[in-house]
Structures are given as structure tokens and as C-alpha cells.
Design a protein around this motif. Structure first.
Motif, short mmCIF file in Angstrom:
data_model
loop_
_atom_site.label_atom_id
_atom_site.label_comp_id
_atom_site.label_asym_id
_atom_site.label_seq_id
_atom_site.Cartn_x
_atom_site.Cartn_y
_atom_site.Cartn_z
N GLY A 84 0.86 -1.26 0.11
CA GLY A 84 -0.01 0.08 -0.04
C GLY A 84 0.78 1.24 -0.17
O GLY A 84 2.18 1.28 0.05
N CYS A 85 0.15 2.41 -0.01
CA CYS A 85 0.87 3.62 0.09
C CYS A 85 -0.03 4.84 0.75
O CYS A 85 -1.16 4.73 0.31
CB CYS A 85 1.16 3.97 -1.44
N ASP A 86 0.52 5.47 1.50
CA ASP A 86 -0.24 6.67 2.15
C ASP A 86 0.13 7.92 1.51
O ASP A 86 -0.49 9.26 1.94
CB ASP A 86 0.36 6.80 3.69
N LYS A 87 0.95 8.02 0.41
CA LYS A 87 1.36 9.34 0.01
C LYS A 87 0.50 10.13 -0.79
O LYS A 87 0.39 11.36 -0.89
CB LYS A 87 2.65 9.02 -0.77
N PHE A 88 -0.82 9.36 -1.47
CA PHE A 88 -1.68 10.19 -2.31
C PHE A 88 -1.05 11.25 -3.20
O PHE A 88 -1.62 12.50 -3.17
CB PHE A 88 -2.68 10.55 -1.53
N CYS A 89 -0.02 10.88 -4.09
CA CYS A 89 0.39 11.76 -4.98
C CYS A 89 -0.84 12.26 -6.01
O CYS A 89 -1.69 11.13 -6.19
CB CYS A 89 1.55 11.37 -5.92
N SER A 90 -1.02 13.23 -6.57
CA SER A 90 -2.62 13.61 -6.85
C SER A 90 -2.76 13.06 -8.23
O SER A 90 -3.92 12.95 -8.77
CB SER A 90 -2.66 15.00 -7.25
N TYR A 91 -1.81 12.37 -9.11
CA TYR A 91 -1.99 11.48 -10.26
C TYR A 91 -2.31 10.19 -10.08
O TYR A 91 -2.62 9.42 -11.03
CB TYR A 91 -0.92 11.95 -11.21
N CYS A 92 -1.97 9.69 -8.84
CA CYS A 92 -1.61 8.08 -8.89
C CYS A 92 -2.66 7.22 -8.33
O CYS A 92 -3.46 7.55 -7.20
CB CYS A 92 -0.38 7.94 -8.06
N ILE A 93 -3.21 6.22 -9.00
CA ILE A 93 -4.22 5.40 -8.55
C ILE A 93 -3.69 4.54 -7.50
O ILE A 93 -4.53 3.70 -6.80
CB ILE A 93 -4.69 4.76 -9.59
N VAL A 94 -2.55 4.08 -6.97
CA VAL A 94 -2.15 3.18 -6.43
C VAL A 94 -2.74 3.08 -5.10
O VAL A 94 -3.22 2.06 -4.38
CB VAL A 94 -0.48 3.17 -6.20
N PRO A 95 -2.86 4.22 -4.18
CA PRO A 95 -3.33 4.29 -2.71
C PRO A 95 -5.03 3.72 -3.03
O PRO A 95 -5.31 3.18 -2.16
CB PRO A 95 -3.39 5.65 -2.48
N PHE A 96 -5.59 3.68 -4.07
CA PHE A 96 -6.89 3.25 -4.30
C PHE A 96 -7.04 1.91 -4.58
O PHE A 96 -7.92 1.13 -4.57
CB PHE A 96 -7.64 4.32 -5.30
N ARG A 151 1.44 17.19 -5.72
CA ARG A 151 1.70 16.64 -4.05
C ARG A 151 2.66 15.58 -4.06
O ARG A 151 2.79 14.67 -3.26
CB ARG A 151 0.25 15.99 -3.69
N ARG A 152 3.83 16.05 -4.29
CA ARG A 152 5.19 15.07 -4.22
C ARG A 152 5.68 15.37 -2.89
O ARG A 152 6.74 14.85 -2.66
CB ARG A 152 6.17 15.29 -5.26
N GLU A 153 5.43 16.47 -2.12
CA GLU A 153 5.77 16.71 -0.78
C GLU A 153 7.25 17.15 -0.74
O GLU A 153 7.86 17.57 0.42
CB GLU A 153 5.83 15.54 -0.05
N SER A 199 11.93 4.10 -3.56
CA SER A 199 12.31 5.00 -2.53
C SER A 199 11.62 6.24 -2.87
O SER A 199 11.59 6.68 -4.03
CB SER A 199 13.79 5.28 -2.43
N HIS A 200 11.10 6.92 -1.90
CA HIS A 200 10.56 8.04 -2.19
C HIS A 200 11.62 9.15 -1.64
O HIS A 200 11.99 9.33 -0.75
CB HIS A 200 9.21 8.26 -1.35
N PRO A 201 11.79 10.40 -2.51
CA PRO A 201 12.58 11.39 -2.13
C PRO A 201 12.40 11.66 -0.63
O PRO A 201 13.29 12.18 0.26
CB PRO A 201 12.50 12.65 -2.92
N GLY A 257 8.47 -2.33 -1.89
CA GLY A 257 7.30 -1.62 -1.51
C GLY A 257 7.20 -0.30 -2.22
O GLY A 257 7.78 0.16 -2.89
N GLN A 258 5.79 0.10 -2.36
CA GLN A 258 5.48 1.31 -3.12
C GLN A 258 6.38 2.59 -2.71
O GLN A 258 6.65 3.34 -3.34
CB GLN A 258 4.17 1.66 -3.31
N ASN A 259 6.70 2.41 -1.34
CA ASN A 259 7.52 3.46 -0.75
C ASN A 259 8.24 2.87 0.32
O ASN A 259 8.10 3.01 1.58
CB ASN A 259 6.36 4.18 0.28
N VAL A 260 9.33 2.14 -0.03
CA VAL A 260 9.91 1.20 0.52
C VAL A 260 10.60 1.75 1.77
O VAL A 260 10.77 1.16 2.78
CB VAL A 260 10.81 0.26 -0.20
FE1 SF4 Z 1 2.28 6.40 -3.71
FE2 SF4 Z 1 4.24 6.20 -5.61
FE3 SF4 Z 1 1.87 6.49 -6.13
FE4 SF4 Z 1 2.65 8.59 -5.00
S1 SF4 Z 1 3.37 7.74 -7.07
S2 SF4 Z 1 0.95 7.64 -4.42
S3 SF4 Z 1 3.93 7.59 -3.67
S4 SF4 Z 1 2.63 4.84 -5.05
#
Ligand code: SF4
Ligand code: SAH
Ligand code: F3S
Length: 455
Positions: free
Chosen positions: A155-167, A272-274, A233-235, A199-202
Motif C-alpha cells: 500500500g501507499c499513504d502518499k496520495f500523489c495527486s495523479y496516482c491510483i495506487v493508494p486506491f 503533491r510530491r511533498e 524510494s520516495h525522495p 514496497g511502493q514506498n519502501v
Molecule cells: Fe504512492 Fe508512488 Fe503513487 Fe505517489 S506515485 S501515490 S508515492 S505509489
């Protein structure tokens, strides 16, 4: 249970999906089901799907339609959809008349019951998220022996605005360090030389007092393990302690995949890359200072809504400056559920986005090739993965920096780390021959031989 079946899994998408296919294999093997590599021999056909871009999703849906021919040819064959499209579309997939079952990423443990229910004539959809399911106790059925994928978080908690992975994958869930280390030890006993922590955000891994650098360092010291990798890795979570771990443990490979997505602060904020570009540059500088020669790869999205020529130029300039070894460049694709998909203003026309993609790919080809050419004439340690796809009497493997090398050899070399003198490059594939006398590995072999001689 209605007896053992032959099953076939076809996997799309990221390494998490590859690892999940091994997990499904483990669940099915436990119940006596048998894996086959050809759908024509299978009674259960599963398409393990990816939803990251619309194109990926359409492709797998098309493929499910194609695989329906096995049901038409052999009534009784079951067809299922797993992975991220299963979670995204759920029961909508049953509108494709040929689909018998849909299992989302948190439901793989239930596959045997799903098959039983399908045998009883039901069409089954299991696509709910589970807060606790991390498959801690399940033994994956590994297809490749010398390099093992180990999922450490889901899973992933980052919720980048374009990304479907958290869903499609849900919120972050981390496994226990004990469970992970035990799995690494078992993989090594079964012949793994290399493990990749997934991991999506190892690097946002956390379990009790353990953070990612703690876990990585512990894995790096597992007896008999020669190489450790990790992705993605997330920056934001790329810390000095992580850099120290890479620098301090020779088994941790000198390659980091650190997606930047864009070289423009305005676009990074909209994504929303933080983090900012300056923050990213600092991480790269920190890594390169502590681990000179560390290979770096990235993901980039072009054509995000609102991306101007100047924003794009900033990405181009950043890539020229950082000089990645490898880059995956994607055209932005609006995805369901994501906030970016609702942006209606300043949408970049597809042709313009494709032009930007091509410009970045051309830039990157030059940079990547220059790195590869630097390797010609050097000796590199290569983990031999298997027979080369093309050419008899050739095997293929990869360097610590993850470049592909082809060399003369046979199956006896598979799983060995050999010192290879690199003699040339074709496309992005290095060529070479075994040279045991001049490398870290070669030195170790010589030392061992001397110890043997003096014993
Ligand atoms: Fe998570 Fe990566 Fe998608 Fe961002 S791009 S929401 S960090 S899986
Ligand atoms: N968790 C990883 C990457 C997951 S997806 C990370 O955050 O780095 C892999 C890559 O697909 C992303 O890095 C991004 O570059 C790309 N991607 C994700 N969503 C996308 C979309 N909607 N359109 C185009 N590319 C996308
Ligand atoms: Fe695709 Fe799902 Fe991976 S959307 S990239 S398979 S997490």
C-alpha cells in the motif's frame, strides 16, 4: 475442495505484482494446485493486472478477452482477474461475460475457496481492503531462485495527486522485521544470492522501533546473502541514515531508484510530491558524496495538467544535470479517483506530451549510453540470472548497478557471481567474458584458494 488444478498466472505492472504472483502461487501450491507456464495447459487462468495508466488497463482487459479462447476451447477452464484492475473495477469486471472471479490484492489468501465457489457455479468478487492482511505467514512460491523479491510493506499513504495506487492497494501496512528477516534467510537457503526489498514506498517502512535503514542493514548482514536491493524510494523519506546504510554495507547494491517525476517546483506541488527540486538535488548530492559511483534511476511524468514549456524545460535541465543511469518516462494519464483527473484547465495536448516524452528519452539515451560505454574495458561482478534470450551458449546477468551483461557460459553459471571483463556494448546490453582474476569477487576467490592451499 474439488481437487488439484493446473493454474497459470500472467502478470503485468510493477515488481509488487510479480511478488504477489509468487504469493498466489504459494497459496495455491499449499492446496495442491500445480503451476504451469502455458495457459493452454491450465484449468485456472489468472491475469494479474496493473491500473497505473489507462493504456496498461486497456491492455490487460484486452488480454483477458483473448484468454477467453481457452474457455471456449476447453469448457471448465476458469478465468480470473487479480491485481490492481481487480480492485479498481471489482464487480464491473463481471460485465465481461467470460470472467469467473475477481480477486483484489488483499484477498489472495482466499483463492482456494474462490475456486471452490466458482466450481459450484458462482461468479465471485473479493475486492475489499483489509487493514491487517500483509501475508506475513505465507510462503511465496518463487519462480526465480537466485534473485528473490521480498515484499516488506504493502500500500501507499502518499496520495500523489495523479496516482491510483493508494486506491488499488490501500493504506501502508508494514510487515514485522522478524518475519522479513526469516523470509530472507529462507530465500538464501533456497539459493538466493540477491534479494530486493519491495514496497511502493519502501523507505517509509516502520515497524515498532525499526525504520527502513535498520531493516536494510539487518538484511544486508544475513549470512550467505551477496546483494541487497530495494525499490521504490520516495525522495521525502530518503534520509542520511539510509545513505549511511548503503555506504556501510558492501552487500547493499550501489543503485538507487529515486523517482523525481518533474523538475519544476510548481508541478511537483500540483502533483503533491511533498518535496521541491532543491530537496531532491540535496538527496542526490548526499548519496553521491557518500557512495561515489552509485547508479541512479528515476521515473518522470510529462504532460501533467498545467505543465508549460518552461516547466518541461526544468525537467529536461534537471535530467541533464543529474545524469541518471536510467529513466522511465511516462505520459500523464488521468486516473479514476485521483484529484488530478478532475483538473480541466491547461490540459497538455497528447501530441505535445508525446513530443516531450521523446525529447527526454533521446536525452536519456545519450546519457545512459555514455555510462555503459565507461564500463567497456572494466571488470564487473555479474550475477548470472539464466540463459540469454538470444544466442546459444550465452548466459545473461546483471551488474551491481543493474546493467545487463551477456557472456559465454551455460546453466552451470546460473546463480554464480562471476567477474566479467566487459568487451562491448550493443543497445543497452553489455558483453563480456569471465575474468576471475581481477575484481572484488575474483580477489575473494583467490583468497579462498590461498586459504585452501595453506590449510
Ligand atoms: Fe504512492 Fe508512488 Fe503513487 Fe505517489 S506515485 S501515490 S508515492 S505509489
Ligand atoms: N511508488 C512509486 C511508483 C509507483 S508507480 C513512487 O512513488 O515512486 C510507477 C511510476 O508510474 C510512478 O513513479 C510515476 O512516474 C508513474 N505514474 C503513476 N501514475 C501515473 C499516471 N497517472 N500517469 C502517468 N504515469 C504515472
Ligand atoms: Fe500497477 Fe498496481 Fe503496481 S497499478 S504499478 S500493479 S501497484
Amino acid at each position: 475442495m474439488s481437487g488439484p488444478k493446473r493454474y497459470y498466472i500472467e502478470t503485468y505492472g510493477c515488481q509488487m505484482n510479480v511478488a504477489d504472483a509468487e504469493l498466489m502461487g504459494g497459496v495455491l501450491k499449499r492446496e495442491g494446485h500445480v503451476r504451469v507456464d502455458d495457459p493452454a495447459e491450465a484449468e485456472v487462468v489468472i491475469v494479474n493486472t496493473c491500473a497505473i495508466r489507462d493504456h496498461a488497463e486497456q491492455r490487460v482487459i484486452g488480454r483477458v478477452g483473448q484468454l477467453n479462447m481457452h474457455k471456449l476451447e476447453r469448457p471448465g477452464v476458469r478465468l480470473g482477474v487479480a491485481g490492481c484492475v481487480a480492485k479498481e473495477l471489482g464487480k464491473e469486471l463481471l460485465e465481461l461475460a467470460h470472467v469467473d472471479f475477481v480477486v483484489g490484492p488483499d484477498s489472495y489468501r482466499h483463492l482456494p475457496e474462490v475456486l471452490d465457489r466458482v466450481d459450484e457455479g458462482e461468479r465471485v468478487v473479493l475486492d475489499r481492503f483489509s487493514r491487517s492482511e500483509n501475508y506475513e505467514d505465507l510462503e511465496p512460491y518463487r519462480i526465480e531462485r537466485c534473485a528473490a523479491w521480498i515484499t516488506i510493506m504493502r500500500g501507499c499513504d502518499k496520495f500523489c495527486s495523479y496516482c491510483i495506487v493508494p486506491f488499488t492497494r490501500g493504506r501502508e501496512k508494514c510487515r514485522s522485521p522478524e518475519g522479513i528477516l526469516e523470509e530472507v534467510r529462507r530465500a538464501v537457503q533456497d539459493g538466493a544470492r540477491e534479494v530486493t526489498l519491495l514496497g511502493q514506498n519502501v523507505n517509509s517502512y516502520r515497524s515498532g522501533d525499526w525504520d527502513f535503514p535498520d531493516l536494510l542493514s539487518a538484511v544486508a548482514q544475513v549470512d550467505g546473502l551477496r546483494r541487497v536491493r530495494f525499490t521504490t524510494s520516495h525522495p521525502w523519506d530518503f534520509t542520511p541514515r539510509l545513505v549511511d546504510a548503503i555506504a556501510n554495507h558492501p552487500t547493499i547494491c550501489e543503485h538507487v531508484h529515486l523517482p523525481v517525476q518533474s523538475g519544476s517546483d510548481r508541478i511537483l506541488a500540483a502533483m503533491r510530491r511533498e518535496h521541491t527540486v532543491a530537496w531532491y538535488r540535496e538527496r542526490v548530492a548526499m548519496l553521491r558524496e557518500a557512495v561515489p559511483g552509485c547508479a541512479l534511476s528515476t521515473d518522470v511524468i510529462v504532460g501533467f495538467p498545467g505543465e508549460t514549456d518552461a516547466d518541461f524545460q526544468a525537467t529536461f535541465d534537471l535530467m541533464s544535470e543529474v545524469r541518471y543511469n536510467f529513466a522511465y518516462v511516462f505520459v500523464y494519464s488521468p486516473r479514476p479517483h485521483t484529484p488530478a483527473a478532475a483538473i480541466r484547465d491547461d490540459v497538455v495536448p497528447h501530441e505535445a506530451a508525446v513530443e516531450r516524452l521523446e525529447a527526454l528519452n533521446a536525452l536519456q539515451r545519450g546519457i545512459g549510453t555514455a555510462y555503459l560505454l565507461e564500463k567497456v574495458g572494466t571488470v564487473q561482478d555479474v550475477l548470472v540470472q539464466g540463459e540469454a534470450k538470444r544466442g546459444l551458449g550465452l548466459v545473461a546477468g546483471w551488474t551491481e548497478q543493474r546493467e545487463t551483461v551477456v557472456l559465454p557460459g551455460d546453466r552451470a553459471l546460473v546463480g554464480e557471481i562471476v567477474a566479467v571483463r566487459i568487451s562491448g556494448l550493443s543497445g543497452i546490453t553489455l558483453h563480456g567474458e569471465v575474468d576471475r582474476t581481477d575484481s572484488r569477487e575474483g580477489e575473494k576467490l583467490l583468497e579462498l584458494a590461498m586459504l585452501d592451499a595453506s590449510a
